[in-house]
Design a protein around this motif. Structure first.
Motif, PDB file in Angstrom:
ATOM      1  N   MET A  15       0.834  -1.200   0.000  1.00 26.70           N
ATOM      2  CA  MET A  15       0.000   0.000   0.000  1.00 26.70           C
ATOM      3  C   MET A  15       0.871   1.254   0.000  1.00 26.70           C
ATOM      4  O   MET A  15       1.919   1.291   0.658  1.00 26.70           O
ATOM      5  N   LEU A  16       0.420   2.262  -0.727  1.00 29.03           N
ATOM      6  CA  LEU A  16       1.149   3.518  -0.839  1.00 29.03           C
ATOM      7  C   LEU A  16       0.310   4.649  -0.268  1.00 29.03           C
ATOM      8  O   LEU A  16      -0.910   4.670  -0.445  1.00 29.03           O
ATOM      9  N   ILE A  17       0.957   5.588   0.401  1.00 27.66           N
ATOM     10  CA  ILE A  17       0.265   6.764   0.922  1.00 27.66           C
ATOM     11  C   ILE A  17       0.922   8.019   0.357  1.00 27.66           C
ATOM     12  O   ILE A  17       2.152   8.140   0.334  1.00 27.66           O
ATOM     13  N   GLY A  18       0.090   8.940  -0.115  1.00 27.24           N
ATOM     14  CA  GLY A  18       0.563  10.252  -0.540  1.00 27.24           C
ATOM     15  C   GLY A  18      -0.188  11.327   0.216  1.00 27.24           C
ATOM     16  O   GLY A  18      -1.406  11.239   0.378  1.00 27.24           O
ATOM     17  N   ILE A  19       0.538  12.336   0.706  1.00 22.69           N
ATOM     18  CA  ILE A  19      -0.069  13.416   1.483  1.00 22.69           C
ATOM     19  C   ILE A  19       0.448  14.744   0.956  1.00 22.69           C
ATOM     20  O   ILE A  19       1.663  14.941   0.817  1.00 22.69           O
ATOM     21  N   ASP A  20      -0.480  15.651   0.655  1.00 23.45           N
ATOM     22  CA  ASP A  20      -0.116  16.973   0.131  1.00 23.45           C
ATOM     23  C   ASP A  20      -0.699  18.063   1.017  1.00 23.45           C
ATOM     24  O   ASP A  20      -1.903  18.072   1.296  1.00 23.45           O
ATOM     25  N   VAL A  21       0.161  18.989   1.451  1.00 23.83           N
ATOM     26  CA  VAL A  21      -0.284  20.118   2.267  1.00 23.83           C
ATOM     27  C   VAL A  21      -0.644  21.277   1.354  1.00 23.83           C
ATOM     28  O   VAL A  21       0.219  21.833   0.672  1.00 23.83           O
ATOM     29  N   GLY A  22      -1.916  21.647   1.341  1.00 25.28           N
ATOM     30  CA  GLY A  22      -2.357  22.806   0.577  1.00 25.28           C
ATOM     31  C   GLY A  22      -2.603  23.985   1.499  1.00 25.28           C
ATOM     32  O   GLY A  22      -2.536  23.857   2.724  1.00 25.28           O
ATOM     33  N   GLY A  23      -2.903  25.129   0.910  1.00 27.83           N
ATOM     34  CA  GLY A  23      -3.155  26.306   1.724  1.00 27.83           C
ATOM     35  C   GLY A  23      -4.423  26.208   2.536  1.00 27.83           C
ATOM     36  O   GLY A  23      -4.549  26.804   3.604  1.00 27.83           O
ATOM     37  N   THR A  24      -5.391  25.419   2.046  1.00 22.52           N
ATOM     38  CA  THR A  24      -6.678  25.290   2.713  1.00 22.52           C
ATOM     39  C   THR A  24      -6.849  23.935   3.375  1.00 22.52           C
ATOM     40  O   THR A  24      -7.225  23.846   4.540  1.00 22.52           O
ATOM     41  N   THR A  25      -6.597  22.863   2.613  1.00 28.11           N
ATOM     42  CA  THR A  25      -6.731  21.521   3.169  1.00 28.11           C
ATOM     43  C   THR A  25      -5.459  20.715   2.926  1.00 28.11           C
ATOM     44  O   THR A  25      -4.684  21.005   2.008  1.00 28.11           O
ATOM     45  N   THR A  26      -5.283  19.704   3.746  1.00 30.14           N
ATOM     46  CA  THR A  26      -4.228  18.728   3.548  1.00 30.14           C
ATOM     47  C   THR A  26      -4.899  17.448   3.066  1.00 30.14           C
ATOM     48  O   THR A  26      -5.774  16.904   3.746  1.00 30.14           O
ATOM     49  N   ASP A  27      -4.520  17.007   1.874  1.00 29.56           N
ATOM     50  CA  ASP A  27      -5.159  15.858   1.238  1.00 29.56           C
ATOM     51  C   ASP A  27      -4.295  14.618   1.380  1.00 29.56           C
ATOM     52  O   ASP A  27      -3.060  14.694   1.358  1.00 29.56           O
ATOM     53  N   ALA A  28      -4.953  13.476   1.501  1.00 32.21           N
ATOM     54  CA  ALA A  28      -4.240  12.213   1.615  1.00 32.21           C
ATOM     55  C   ALA A  28      -4.937  11.157   0.781  1.00 32.21           C
ATOM     56  O   ALA A  28      -6.146  11.202   0.567  1.00 32.21           O
ATOM     57  N   VAL A  29      -4.158  10.197   0.295  1.00 33.04           N
ATOM     58  CA  VAL A  29      -4.704   9.107  -0.496  1.00 33.04           C
ATOM     59  C   VAL A  29      -3.980   7.816  -0.134  1.00 33.04           C
ATOM     60  O   VAL A  29      -2.778   7.822   0.141  1.00 33.04           O
ATOM     61  N   LEU A  30      -4.736   6.732  -0.107  1.00 37.38           N
ATOM     62  CA  LEU A  30      -4.180   5.393   0.121  1.00 37.38           C
ATOM     63  C   LEU A  30      -4.381   4.601  -1.162  1.00 37.38           C
ATOM     64  O   LEU A  30      -5.507   4.479  -1.659  1.00 37.38           O
TER      65      LEU A  30
END
Length: 573
Positions: free
Chosen positions: A1-16
């Motif tokens: 399984m892979l996880i990616g996390i991106d910090v944006g100015g409004t929300t922090t998004d994550a995906v599995l």
């Protein structure tokens, strides 16, 4: 399984991602004053119910360096510059600079001795002014770092405990001002970034996550977490890089597209040409400084789904006409989500284009503006959406003028028989579904909103493969070579090349490939070294007395940006 996390100015998004497919996603509010908390909250949300042992890879896209620089929270750095002849030092315009005498030429030959008395006097002044960090950069120091090393030695004698970075170790490519800027910024953020890395590692340890952890860089590639601390400034602009790689992952292989990432606070623009993201030939620009940091050719504009909407009076005072203004500031989430001011998100909710937020609250937000303009809520909502999308479309058109000046774009254009390939506008981010169709319409283009576009940045982080560059310079007359990214000058006899005087381009390229392989091994990404490609190979004969006395070779190699093989792109388009 892979996880990616991106910090944006409004929300922090994550995906599995599991077996090449998106298994789950998560969004949490970004806390600008505590990015670590946002990252970990997103990690916990997306990995709920997953055993730590099942995780194979975790990638973070973080704005920590960008924020430190933008908010002026970097540590002060004393710059000791040895520019030599040819430029007026007063024109450099770098803060806290101390100009020193001394010079080497473009081949690394000393043409003016270092004034050690002046260096000691400068060191005493730095100590008196209370600097705790210093950077030493000499022009052509990457061809001969002797002056930089000697200045460092004197500083260590005079100012115990001073943290010192050398230009030839930080940014070894030609262009002295950019090398100064890169070294200055790297020195200013290094300690704070290392603290950030330590905090991430501690948080992962507490969760018993032992999977390899990577950080996304500005060129769309990844580096192992600990190794990224050696080159922290390369992690700037990882948000736009994540959206670009996300668009690459979510569209068909080999396509050309304009990438429009519409977030809550900003919209990021990028370009993909025949499946290759366009690079900025001049490097990333931080604050007012151009640097040697490899980055995509991107632009960020202050328009997003949560941009504040207000009514303004036309600049033509005689008309007194009232108009809609969108951005550039954001006061919080959309009114329909409990925020304080009307936003484009509220307008989209009123128009039925979006289902985000409370419809009654959205109508309330728009009603005040409608009353002031003497229009209906629907009419005002249409005006708001039209204004926001016109601003984005105008920025794309303006950006094209810059993109067309990039060498890679011009080469692509020569190779293309048609321009229709650039008619795709790919929408990424939370605002894409509501706005991208109208943006594409204004650009006379085809809107493309892929599956999982809302978390495209997180997908881009999760599936980005490592990148690495190496720039080799060889001087056969001096029988030595240097690598810009490392800064060391090495004698050629250590390479095993039998006849240095008859060295050919093929030999230089083979040496570059071997050195890149070793560099990839150092960064823990040796499995990708076989995908390296030569991007530049030049040779110059040195003539003296009607005879060739040596050759200069310059070779550039890279492991280019791309996707890890685990991602099944065909099924996601």
């Amino acid at each position: 399984m892979l996880i990616g996390i991106d910090v944006g100015g409004t929300t922090t998004d994550a995906v599995l991602i599991e077996n090449g497919k998106v298994r789950s996603t998560a969004k949490v509010p970004t806390e600008p004053r505590n990015l670590l908390e946002s990252l970990i909250s997103a990690l916990d949300a997306v990995s709920e119910g997953v055993s730590p042992g099942q995780l194979e890879r975790v990638v973070f896209s973080t704005t920590v360096i960008t924020n430190l620089i933008a908010e002026g929270k970097t540590d002060p750095v004393a710059l000791l510059l040895v520019p030599g002849p040819g430029m007026n030092p007063a024109g450099y315009n770098f803060p806290d600079s101390f100009i020193l005498k001394g010079a080497v030429d473009y081949r690394g030959r000393e043409i003016q001795h270092l004034d050690e008395k002046e260096v000691r006097e400068t060191a005493a002044l730095i100590k008196e002014q209370g600097f705790s960090r210093a950077a030493v950069i000499s022009k052509f120091g990457q061809r001969n770092p002797a002056h930089e090393k000697r200045v460092k030695g004197i500083l260590e004698e005079t100012v115990p405990g001073l943290k010192i970075e050398l230009g030839h170790r930080t940014a070894g490519r030609l262009n002295f001002p950019r090398r100064v800027a890169t070294t200055m910024l790297a020195t200013a953020v290094k300690d704070r970034y290392r603290e950030f890395v330590g905090e991430i590692r501690k948080a992962l340890s507490e969760r018993k996550i032992e999977a390899p952890v990577y950080i996304l860089k500005a060129d769309g590639g990844t580096l192992p977490l600990e190794k990224s601390a050696e080159v922290p400034v390369e992690t700037i602009f990882s948000g736009p890089a994540a959206s670009t790689i996300g668009a690459l992952a979510l569209t068909r292989d080999g396509e050309s597209s304009v990438v429009v990432d519409i977030g809550g606070t900003t919209t990021d623009l990028a370009l993909i040409l025949s499946g290759e993201p366009l690079m900025a030939s001049r490097g990333a620009k931080l604050d007012r400084f151009l640097t040697h940091i490899r980055a995509f050719a991107v632009r960020s504009i202050p328009v997003g789904g949560d941009s504040m909407v207000r009514v303004i009076v036309s600049e033509n005072e005689n008309s007194g006409e009232k108009k809609i203004s969108v951005g550039p500031d954001r006061k919080g989430p959309a009114f329909c989500l409990g925020g304080p001011e009307p936003t484009p998100t509220d307008a989209l909710r009123v128009l039925g284009i979006s289902s985000i937020g409370d419809l009654n609250l959205a109508k309330e937000a728009i009603a005040g503006i409608a009353s002031e303009l003497g229009k209906t809520e629907i009419e005002v909502s249409e005006l708001i959406v039209d204004k926001a999308t016109e601003m984005i479309a105008a920025a794309v058109k303006e950006m094209f003028l810059e993109w067309e000046q990039e060498p890679a774009y011009r080469i692509w254009e020569v190779l293309q028989e048609k321009r229709e390939d650039l008619r795709n506008v790919v929408g990424i981010g939370g605002g894409a579904r509501g706005l991208i169709s109208k943006v594409a319409e204004k650009l006379d283009a085809k809107p493309v909103i892929p599956n999982h576009a809302e978390v495209g940045n997180a997908i881009g982080a999760a599936v980005a493969r490592p990148t690495l560059t190496l720039n080799l310079h060889v001087d056969t007359e001096r029988k030595e070579y240097s690598v810009a990214e490392d800064g060391d000058v090495v004698k050629l006899h250590t390479t095993g090349i039998k006849n240095i005087n008859k060295m050919r381009s093929e030999d230089a390229e083979a040496l570059a490939a071997e050195l890149l392989r070793k560099r990839a091994e150092h960064f823990g990404i040796s499995e990708y070294a076989g995908e390296a490609e030569t991007t530049r190979s030049e040779v110059f004969n040195m003539i003296r007395g009607w005879a060739t006395v040596g050759r200069l070779f310059d070779v550039s190699m890279q492991i280019p940006a791309g996707l890890i093989p685990e991602w099944k792109r065909e099924e996601q388009a």
